[in-house]
Scaffold this motif. Structure first.
Motif, PDB file in Angstrom:
ATOM      1  N   ILE A  40       0.830  -1.196   0.000  1.00 45.58           N
ATOM      2  CA  ILE A  40       0.000   0.000   0.000  1.00 45.58           C
ATOM      3  C   ILE A  40       0.872   1.256   0.000  1.00 45.58           C
ATOM      4  O   ILE A  40       0.513   2.269  -0.612  1.00 45.58           O
ATOM      5  CB  ILE A  40      -0.966  -0.025   1.210  1.00 45.58           C
ATOM      6  N   VAL A  41       2.037   1.184   0.654  1.00 43.77           N
ATOM      7  CA  VAL A  41       2.956   2.329   0.669  1.00 43.77           C
ATOM      8  C   VAL A  41       3.373   2.681  -0.759  1.00 43.77           C
ATOM      9  O   VAL A  41       3.365   3.855  -1.154  1.00 43.77           O
ATOM     10  CB  VAL A  41       4.194   2.031   1.548  1.00 43.77           C
ATOM     11  N   ALA A  42       3.721   1.675  -1.547  1.00 42.45           N
ATOM     12  CA  ALA A  42       4.117   1.927  -2.930  1.00 42.45           C
ATOM     13  C   ALA A  42       2.954   2.475  -3.743  1.00 42.45           C
ATOM     14  O   ALA A  42       3.136   3.361  -4.579  1.00 42.45           O
ATOM     15  CB  ALA A  42       4.647   0.646  -3.561  1.00 42.45           C
ATOM     16  N   VAL A  43       1.768   1.983  -3.499  1.00 43.78           N
ATOM     17  CA  VAL A  43       0.595   2.490  -4.218  1.00 43.78           C
ATOM     18  C   VAL A  43       0.388   3.965  -3.900  1.00 43.78           C
ATOM     19  O   VAL A  43       0.119   4.781  -4.805  1.00 43.78           O
ATOM     20  CB  VAL A  43      -0.659   1.652  -3.878  1.00 43.78           C
ATOM     21  N   PHE A  44       0.517   4.347  -2.637  1.00 45.28           N
ATOM     22  CA  PHE A  44       0.377   5.753  -2.268  1.00 45.28           C
ATOM     23  C   PHE A  44       1.441   6.617  -2.947  1.00 45.28           C
ATOM     24  O   PHE A  44       1.156   7.725  -3.410  1.00 45.28           O
ATOM     25  CB  PHE A  44       0.433   5.944  -0.753  1.00 45.28           C
ATOM     26  N   LEU A  45       2.678   6.116  -3.003  1.00 48.44           N
ATOM     27  CA  LEU A  45       3.741   6.864  -3.668  1.00 48.44           C
ATOM     28  C   LEU A  45       3.456   7.038  -5.160  1.00 48.44           C
ATOM     29  O   LEU A  45       3.668   8.118  -5.719  1.00 48.44           O
ATOM     30  CB  LEU A  45       5.093   6.181  -3.480  1.00 48.44           C
ATOM     31  N   ILE A  46       2.968   5.995  -5.807  1.00 44.38           N
ATOM     32  CA  ILE A  46       2.659   6.079  -7.239  1.00 44.38           C
ATOM     33  C   ILE A  46       1.487   7.016  -7.486  1.00 44.38           C
ATOM     34  O   ILE A  46       1.516   7.827  -8.431  1.00 44.38           O
ATOM     35  CB  ILE A  46       2.401   4.665  -7.804  1.00 44.38           C
ATOM     36  N   VAL A  47       0.457   6.942  -6.652  1.00 44.69           N
ATOM     37  CA  VAL A  47      -0.679   7.858  -6.797  1.00 44.69           C
ATOM     38  C   VAL A  47      -0.232   9.291  -6.569  1.00 44.69           C
ATOM     39  O   VAL A  47      -0.629  10.211  -7.304  1.00 44.69           O
ATOM     40  CB  VAL A  47      -1.835   7.457  -5.850  1.00 44.69           C
ATOM     41  N   TRP A  48       0.612   9.523  -5.568  1.00 44.08           N
ATOM     42  CA  TRP A  48       1.143  10.862  -5.315  1.00 44.08           C
ATOM     43  C   TRP A  48       1.920  11.363  -6.528  1.00 44.08           C
ATOM     44  O   TRP A  48       1.788  12.515  -6.942  1.00 44.08           O
ATOM     45  CB  TRP A  48       2.019  10.838  -4.063  1.00 44.08           C
ATOM     46  N   TRP A  49       2.736  10.497  -7.121  1.00 42.55           N
ATOM     47  CA  TRP A  49       3.520  10.858  -8.301  1.00 42.55           C
ATOM     48  C   TRP A  49       2.605  11.228  -9.464  1.00 42.55           C
ATOM     49  O   TRP A  49       2.830  12.214 -10.163  1.00 42.55           O
ATOM     50  CB  TRP A  49       4.438   9.698  -8.660  1.00 42.55           C
ATOM     51  N   LEU A  53       2.130  14.825 -11.217  1.00 41.14           N
ATOM     52  CA  LEU A  53       2.290  14.972 -12.661  1.00 41.14           C
ATOM     53  C   LEU A  53       1.168  15.832 -13.241  1.00 41.14           C
ATOM     54  O   LEU A  53       1.399  16.679 -14.104  1.00 41.14           O
ATOM     55  CB  LEU A  53       2.306  13.589 -13.323  1.00 41.14           C
ATOM     56  N   ALA A  54      -0.037  15.639 -12.725  1.00 44.10           N
ATOM     57  CA  ALA A  54      -1.180  16.423 -13.205  1.00 44.10           C
ATOM     58  C   ALA A  54      -1.214  17.824 -12.595  1.00 44.10           C
ATOM     59  O   ALA A  54      -1.877  18.707 -13.136  1.00 44.10           O
ATOM     60  CB  ALA A  54      -2.478  15.684 -12.879  1.00 44.10           C
ATOM     61  N   SER A  55      -0.516  18.040 -11.498  1.00 44.61           N
ATOM     62  CA  SER A  55      -0.580  19.324 -10.789  1.00 44.61           C
ATOM     63  C   SER A  55       0.344  20.390 -11.351  1.00 44.61           C
ATOM     64  O   SER A  55       0.085  21.572 -11.191  1.00 44.61           O
ATOM     65  CB  SER A  55      -0.269  19.129  -9.308  1.00 44.61           C
ATOM     66  N   GLY A  56       1.433  19.997 -11.931  1.00 41.85           N
ATOM     67  CA  GLY A  56       2.340  20.996 -12.481  1.00 41.85           C
ATOM     68  C   GLY A  56       3.795  20.635 -12.275  1.00 41.85           C
ATOM     69  O   GLY A  56       4.124  19.670 -11.571  1.00 41.85           O
ATOM     70  N   PRO A  57       4.689  21.414 -12.870  1.00 50.93           N
ATOM     71  CA  PRO A  57       6.116  21.078 -12.845  1.00 50.93           C
ATOM     72  C   PRO A  57       6.749  21.100 -11.459  1.00 50.93           C
ATOM     73  O   PRO A  57       7.604  20.275 -11.156  1.00 50.93           O
ATOM     74  CB  PRO A  57       6.768  22.136 -13.741  1.00 50.93           C
ATOM     75  N   GLU A  58       6.330  22.030 -10.602  1.00 49.43           N
ATOM     76  CA  GLU A  58       6.947  22.100  -9.266  1.00 49.43           C
ATOM     77  C   GLU A  58       6.564  20.896  -8.409  1.00 49.43           C
ATOM     78  O   GLU A  58       7.419  20.299  -7.752  1.00 49.43           O
ATOM     79  CB  GLU A  58       6.541  23.397  -8.578  1.00 49.43           C
ATOM     80  N   ALA A  59       5.281  20.568  -8.423  1.00 49.86           N
ATOM     81  CA  ALA A  59       4.818  19.402  -7.649  1.00 49.86           C
ATOM     82  C   ALA A  59       5.437  18.122  -8.199  1.00 49.86           C
ATOM     83  O   ALA A  59       5.848  17.234  -7.441  1.00 49.86           O
ATOM     84  CB  ALA A  59       3.298  19.312  -7.684  1.00 49.86           C
ATOM     85  N   ALA A  61       8.319  17.837  -9.777  1.00 52.00           N
ATOM     86  CA  ALA A  61       9.750  17.796  -9.446  1.00 52.00           C
ATOM     87  C   ALA A  61       9.968  17.285  -8.024  1.00 52.00           C
ATOM     88  O   ALA A  61      10.878  16.489  -7.775  1.00 52.00           O
ATOM     89  CB  ALA A  61      10.369  19.182  -9.618  1.00 52.00           C
ATOM     90  N   THR A  62       9.105  17.719  -7.112  1.00 52.72           N
ATOM     91  CA  THR A  62       9.222  17.240  -5.724  1.00 52.72           C
ATOM     92  C   THR A  62       8.939  15.744  -5.631  1.00 52.72           C
ATOM     93  O   THR A  62       9.704  14.993  -5.005  1.00 52.72           O
ATOM     94  CB  THR A  62       8.237  18.006  -4.815  1.00 52.72           C
ATOM     95  N   ALA A  63       7.845  15.311  -6.252  1.00 52.95           N
ATOM     96  CA  ALA A  63       7.493  13.883  -6.208  1.00 52.95           C
ATOM     97  C   ALA A  63       8.542  13.040  -6.911  1.00 52.95           C
ATOM     98  O   ALA A  63       8.915  11.967  -6.425  1.00 52.95           O
ATOM     99  CB  ALA A  63       6.121  13.662  -6.840  1.00 52.95           C
ATOM    100  N   GLU A  64       9.036  13.524  -8.033  1.00 51.88           N
ATOM    101  CA  GLU A  64      10.062  12.798  -8.783  1.00 51.88           C
ATOM    102  C   GLU A  64      11.344  12.661  -7.963  1.00 51.88           C
ATOM    103  O   GLU A  64      11.994  11.619  -7.978  1.00 51.88           O
ATOM    104  CB  GLU A  64      10.343  13.530 -10.102  1.00 51.88           C
ATOM    105  N   TRP A  65      11.700  13.725  -7.236  1.00 56.04           N
ATOM    106  CA  TRP A  65      12.887  13.653  -6.392  1.00 56.04           C
ATOM    107  C   TRP A  65      12.735  12.565  -5.330  1.00 56.04           C
ATOM    108  O   TRP A  65      13.659  11.790  -5.090  1.00 56.04           O
ATOM    109  CB  TRP A  65      13.153  15.009  -5.728  1.00 56.04           C
ATOM    110  N   TRP A  66      11.568  12.502  -4.687  1.00 56.73           N
ATOM    111  CA  TRP A  66      11.348  11.488  -3.657  1.00 56.73           C
ATOM    112  C   TRP A  66      11.305  10.080  -4.236  1.00 56.73           C
ATOM    113  O   TRP A  66      11.877   9.151  -3.670  1.00 56.73           O
ATOM    114  CB  TRP A  66      10.061  11.760  -2.876  1.00 56.73           C
ATOM    115  N   ILE A  67      10.630   9.914  -5.342  1.00 53.21           N
ATOM    116  CA  ILE A  67      10.504   8.579  -5.935  1.00 53.21           C
ATOM    117  C   ILE A  67      11.855   8.058  -6.408  1.00 53.21           C
ATOM    118  O   ILE A  67      12.139   6.866  -6.298  1.00 53.21           O
ATOM    119  CB  ILE A  67       9.500   8.606  -7.122  1.00 53.21           C
TER     120      ILE A  67
END
Length: 131
Positions: A40-49, A53-59, A61-67
């Motif tokens: 479930i942790v991985a699913v949450f990370l993928i959904v967040w990513w 992706l749909a929210s914009g470049p800044e969001a 970039a942050t999610a991509e850095w964490w993933i």
């Protein structure tokens, strides 16, 4: 009167260790539940990513850095192993549900197949996806 004669027995989660010798079949069953919930942790990370992706470049970039950080890579690698383990353990339970492999030697062999098979399939998956 019945209450006076009751034996004080340990509760189920606390039996492994001082009261119950861990066996491969019981540990495999517990690990199946753990891997199912841990994915479930991985699913949450993928959904967040995907939301980032749909929210914009800044969001994004942050999610991509964490993933793509070492923590994200570790979570994704362990989730991949968890998927393979959970899959093989599910097949093992289907075999048990069919009434096959219920004797102790066969059940232990199937447990080891789940453990080693999941490691091999995880490594193969990483090699295939990185090529």
């Amino acid at each position: 009167m019945a209450e006076e004669n009751r034996i004080q027995r340990p509760l189920s989660p606390f039996m492994i260790g001082p009261y119950y010798r861990p066996q491969l079949t019981s540990m495999s069953s517990i690990l199946t539940r753990i891997t199912g919930n841990a994915m479930i942790v991985a699913v949450f990370l993928i959904v967040w990513w995907l939301l980032a992706l749909a929210s914009g470049p800044e969001a994004f970039a942050t999610a991509e850095w964490w993933i793509t950080s070492w923590v994200g890579n570790l979570v994704m690698f362990l989730s991949l192993w968890g998927i393979w383990y959970h899959y093989l353990a599910g097949l093992r339970h289907l075999i048990f549900d069919a009434g096959k492999g219920l004797d102790i030697p066969t059940a232990e062999k199937l447990g080891w197949i789940c453990v080693y098979g999941s490691v091999v399939l995880t490594i193969l998956s990483v090699i295939i996806f990185w090529i």
